[in-house]
Design a protein around this motif. Structure first.
Motif: not given
Lengths: 121, 110
Positions: B90-101
């Motif tokens: 899975c992968n999501s956008f984050t509150s600091i405008s990055t993405w995390v797997f």
């Protein structure tokens, strides 16, 4: 059909700079966000960062001090530089395109095949 | 940023349904509708299976579906087939405008 192809040295010495280029064919680099992702052997995916065709970037906080991305719209290419590499940076490096709908990015819809970069003396 | 939490492995028999969870925080999964899922077969590039929490790209089987509740997203595969055996991320956008797997889940079809 959009295609992405990573290119660059497969072997980099410790403390040196890893440099990769992603060439986009079958479509324009303009209008999209683009990303680099890496995967150490036998491990999971790690997001490195993104670059917009305009040049806007953002990077993984854990790599931010060592990463620089750039884009060349005239060549339909974008690039990754990772400096001061160690063995921990050995990985398959992928470039990919963000699927964008109404200006928002929702996922990575096109990927390169990946290129293995080994850090070793 | 911390990786999203996925089970290391799941398994199911052909024809069954399985669900893979992806747990984050209100700063990533819970805060945005930018969760995506990827299938990766050995020595292959990842393939986008779900984007925007629950949307399937053209060409992806309707046996794959995605949902989200609070800080947890889920991928369900129904009518399990041998070809579904792969790693899923899975992968999501984050509150600091990055993405995390997520850490990845190995699916075994028994």
């Amino acid at each position: 059909q959009v295609q992405l192809q990573e290119s660059g040295p497969g072997l980099v010495k410790p403390s040196e700079t890893l440099s990769l280029t992603c060439t986009v064919s079958g479509g324009s680099i303009s209008g999209y966000y683009w990303s680099w992702i890496r995967q150490p052997p036998g491990k999971g995916l790690e997001w490195i960062g993104f670059i917009h065709y305009s040049g806007t970037t953002n990077y993984n906080p854990s790599l931010k001090s060592r990463v620089t991305m750039s884009v060349d719209t005239s060549k339909n290419q974008f690039s990754l530089n990772l400096n001061s590499v160690t063995a921990a940076d050995t990985a398959v490096y992928y470039c990919a395109r963000y699927l964008t709908v109404s200006g928002y990015s929702y996922g990575l819809d096109y990927w390169g095949q990946g290129t293995l970069v080994t850090v070793s003396s | 940023q911390s990786a999203l939490t996925q089970p290391a492995s799941v398994s199911g028999s052909p024809g069954q349904s399985i669900t893979i969870s992806c747990t984050g925080t209100s700063s990533d999964v819970g805060g945005y509708d930018s969760v995506s899922w990827y299938q990766q077969h050995p020595d292959k590039a990842p393939k986008l299976m779900i984007y925007g929490v629950s949307n399937r790209p053209s060409g992806v089987s309707n046996r794959f579906s995605g949902t989200k509740s609070g800080n947890t997203a889920s991928l369900t595969i129904s009518g399990l087939q041998a070809e579904d055996e792969a790693d899923y991320y899975c992968n999501s956008f984050t509150s600091i405008s990055t993405w995390v797997f997520g850490g990845g889940t190995k699916l075994t079809v028994l």
